[in-house]
Design a protein around this motif. Sequence first.
Motif, short mmCIF file in Angstrom:
data_model
loop_
_atom_site.label_atom_id
_atom_site.label_comp_id
_atom_site.label_asym_id
_atom_site.label_seq_id
_atom_site.Cartn_x
_atom_site.Cartn_y
_atom_site.Cartn_z
N GLN A 25 1.31 5.37 9.53
CA GLN A 25 0.40 4.89 9.88
C GLN A 25 -0.10 4.65 8.51
OE1 GLN A 25 -2.79 8.94 9.63
NE2 GLN A 25 -3.60 7.74 10.81
N GLN A 26 0.54 5.18 6.99
CA GLN A 26 0.06 4.68 5.61
C GLN A 26 0.43 3.29 5.80
OE1 GLN A 26 2.00 7.69 3.79
NE2 GLN A 26 1.05 9.41 3.47
N GLN A 27 1.58 2.67 5.92
CA GLN A 27 1.86 1.40 5.60
C GLN A 27 1.07 0.76 6.47
OE1 GLN A 27 4.95 0.58 4.04
NE2 GLN A 27 4.45 -1.53 4.60
N GLN A 28 0.85 1.12 7.72
CA GLN A 28 0.10 0.56 8.32
C GLN A 28 -1.75 0.03 7.87
OE1 GLN A 28 0.56 -0.94 11.31
NE2 GLN A 28 -2.41 -2.04 11.01
N ASN A 29 -1.77 1.11 7.11
CA ASN A 29 -3.23 1.02 6.14
C ASN A 29 -3.08 -0.12 4.88
OD1 ASN A 29 -4.58 3.09 8.20
ND2 ASN A 29 -4.02 4.33 6.88
N LYS A 30 -1.79 0.14 4.07
CA LYS A 30 -1.64 -0.07 3.45
C LYS A 30 -1.91 -1.98 3.86
CE LYS A 30 2.11 -1.52 -0.39
NZ LYS A 30 3.11 -0.67 -0.47
#
Length: 249
Positions: free
Chosen positions: A143-148
Motif C-alpha cells: 500500500q505504501q509503494q502504491q501510494n508512492k
Amino acid sequence: MRQLIVILLIILSKSVIFAQDAKSDLHQGNKLYQQKKYTEAEAAYRKATTKKDRKVESNFNLGDALYKQKKFDSAGRNFSAIAASSTNPLVKSGAYHNLGNSLLTSKKYDESVEAYKKALLNNPKDDETRYNLAYAQEMVKKQQQQNKNNQNNKNNQNNQDKNKNKNSQDKNKQDKDKNDQNKNNQDKNDQDKSNQDKKNQQNQPQPNNVSKDDAQRMLDAMNDQEKGTQDKLKNKKLKGAKVPVIKDW
C-alpha cells in the motif's frame, strides 16, 4: 423458612430455564450458521447474548455471523468489545485475531497489524495469527509503494500539464510574433508603394506649375497662330474663282 425455600427453588428453576434458553438460542444460531443462513444466525445469536449464560460464546459467534455478511465494521466493533471486556488471555487473543481479520478485509492494513500484535501478546503460540500478521505487514508495504507510485504519477502528470501549458504559451507567442512581423511587412510594403506613387506623381508634368511669363508667351503664340489662320482664310476668299453672270434679257 418454607417460604424462603420456596423462593430459592423458584429462583433456581428460573436460572435453569434461562440457561436452557441461552443454550437453545446458541445451538439454533450454530445450526443456522452451518447452513450459511447468516442473517437468521445473527438473530439467534443476538437473542442468546441477552442471557448471561454463554454470553461470551454468543457474542463471538455473533461477530462471525456479521463477518460472513460482510458487515466488517459491525463485526470489528463486536470483537473489539469482547477483547476489552474479557480477562481470559485466550478469549482476548481470539477476539483480537478476528478483529484483525475484519480490519484486513476492509483494507485497513495498519490497524489490522496492531490487532494481530495484540493477539500474539495474549497467545504467542498462535501460528495462524503470526501468519496473518506477516501478510498484513506485507500489504502495508504494498500500500505504501502504491501510494508512492500514485504520488509520482500525479507529479508526472502535473509536470506534463505544466509543460503542455508552457508549450502552448510558447506557440501562442510565436504565432503572435509571426502575425506582428507579417503586419509590419505589410505596413512597410504599403508605405513603399505609397512612396513610389508619390514619386511617380512628381515625375509627371504638372500643367498647373506654369510661370506667369510662360503663360503670357503661350497666349501670345496662340493669338498669333489664330490671326495667321484667319488671314489665310481671308486671302483664300479673295482669290476665289469668278462666278459668271447670266443675264436674262
